[in-house]
Design an enzyme around this catalytic site. Sequence first.
Site, short mmCIF file in Angstrom:
data_model
loop_
_atom_site.label_atom_id
_atom_site.label_comp_id
_atom_site.label_asym_id
_atom_site.label_seq_id
_atom_site.Cartn_x
_atom_site.Cartn_y
_atom_site.Cartn_z
N ASP A 1 1.02 -0.77 0.57
CA ASP A 1 0.07 -0.02 0.19
C ASP A 1 0.74 1.02 -0.03
OD1 ASP A 1 -2.41 1.94 0.65
OD2 ASP A 1 -2.42 1.54 2.52
N SER A 2 -0.09 2.03 -0.28
CA SER A 2 1.32 3.63 -0.04
C SER A 2 1.42 4.29 1.43
CB SER A 2 0.11 4.82 -0.45
OG SER A 2 -0.72 4.62 0.54
N CYS B 1 -4.52 -1.63 -2.00
CA CYS B 1 -5.05 0.03 -1.92
C CYS B 1 -5.86 0.61 -3.15
CB CYS B 1 -3.34 0.22 -1.96
SG CYS B 1 -3.38 2.49 -2.68
N GLU C 1 -7.40 10.55 15.34
CA GLU C 1 -8.75 11.52 15.74
C GLU C 1 -8.42 12.50 16.44
OE1 GLU C 1 -11.29 8.43 18.44
OE2 GLU C 1 -10.32 7.04 16.56
N CYS D 1 -10.97 3.24 0.48
CA CYS D 1 -9.42 3.67 0.47
C CYS D 1 -9.38 2.47 1.90
CB CYS D 1 -9.44 5.04 0.88
SG CYS D 1 -8.23 5.05 1.66
N HIS E 1 -6.77 2.70 4.25
CA HIS E 1 -7.18 3.69 4.89
C HIS E 1 -7.95 3.89 5.71
CE1 HIS E 1 -2.87 4.55 3.05
NE2 HIS E 1 -2.45 5.20 4.40
N1 DGL Z 1 -4.85 3.04 1.33
C1 DGL Z 1 -5.08 3.91 -0.29
C2 DGL Z 1 -6.14 3.61 -0.69
O1 DGL Z 1 -7.42 2.87 -0.50
C3 DGL Z 1 -4.12 4.87 -0.52
C4 DGL Z 1 -4.20 6.14 0.42
C5 DGL Z 1 -3.85 7.70 -0.44
O2 DGL Z 1 -2.48 7.49 -0.47
O3 DGL Z 1 -4.10 8.46 -0.90
O4 DGL Z 1 -6.44 3.80 -1.83
#
Ligand code: DGL
Length: 259
Positions: free
Chosen positions: A6-7, A69, A153, A180, A182
């Site tokens: 992932d990023s 991601c 948070e 996403c 995240h």
């Molecule tokens: N975790 C990522 C996703 O599912 C990317 C978030 C990011 O790096 O902007 O899109």
Amino acid sequence: MIGVFDSGLGGLSVLATITHALPRADLVYLADSAHVPYGDKPDSFITGRVLTIGRHLASLGCDLLVVACNTATMTAIQTLRDHLPHIPVVGVEPGIKPAAQSSLARHIAVLVTEATARSQRLRQLVEHHADGTQVDIVPCPGWATHIETLQPETPAFRAEITGKIEALLAAGADRIVLGCTHYAFLTPVIVPLLAGHAELIDVSAAIARQVVRLGGERAGHAKLHLQATAYPERLRAALPALGLHELANRAGAALQVNL
Ligand code: DGL
């Protein structure tokens, strides 16, 4: 070995479900922390990173890759598959299909990064699976970066999330899709806001099932190798901080890789 990337920290939410489904599997997780977030970068940049990381994980001996991601999947999974045709690649796409199929209001909202919001692949997903359901695509700039701080948070960020979710509910959406990886770490903030009005749709368990289907049951040594293109110690520290204790028990120190 299965390679997951992932990023940054978001893909850890997917890694946790894979580890649960395949408790003996050997895994490597790579966070492209030097370049997070991907969501505000051009497509050509994201594609370049995905190819570099995919090749690196293949060179480590990974025989299955998971693009944990949505942004990288929507932008570059086809290119990655074209360049590594001998390695199965599992991607993560927003759960538009399960959301549309279960929505009683026939109105869903999808929380995504800017890059995912503009992707052609997302448009195609909507065309194929919305089936007449209204789909609100909702870019959430800055949200992934908040998660990366490990202290997401703050009152201001909570207020921003609350404002966005309340507006979607007021507009009539009854399914909110986490588009996403995240954002899975915002579940404790988002779910109470939905009470009785909408359900949250997260596909990470379905991704783990797809990994098992493609990769089979793994009889490895339950090793988890952590790699990051910057701040490896922050990746290691994120596991307990994000409540991922099973992963924390498996992982050694994180390694910095310069890709
Ligand atoms: N975790 C990522 C996703 O599912 C990317 C978030 C990011 O790096 O902007 O899109």
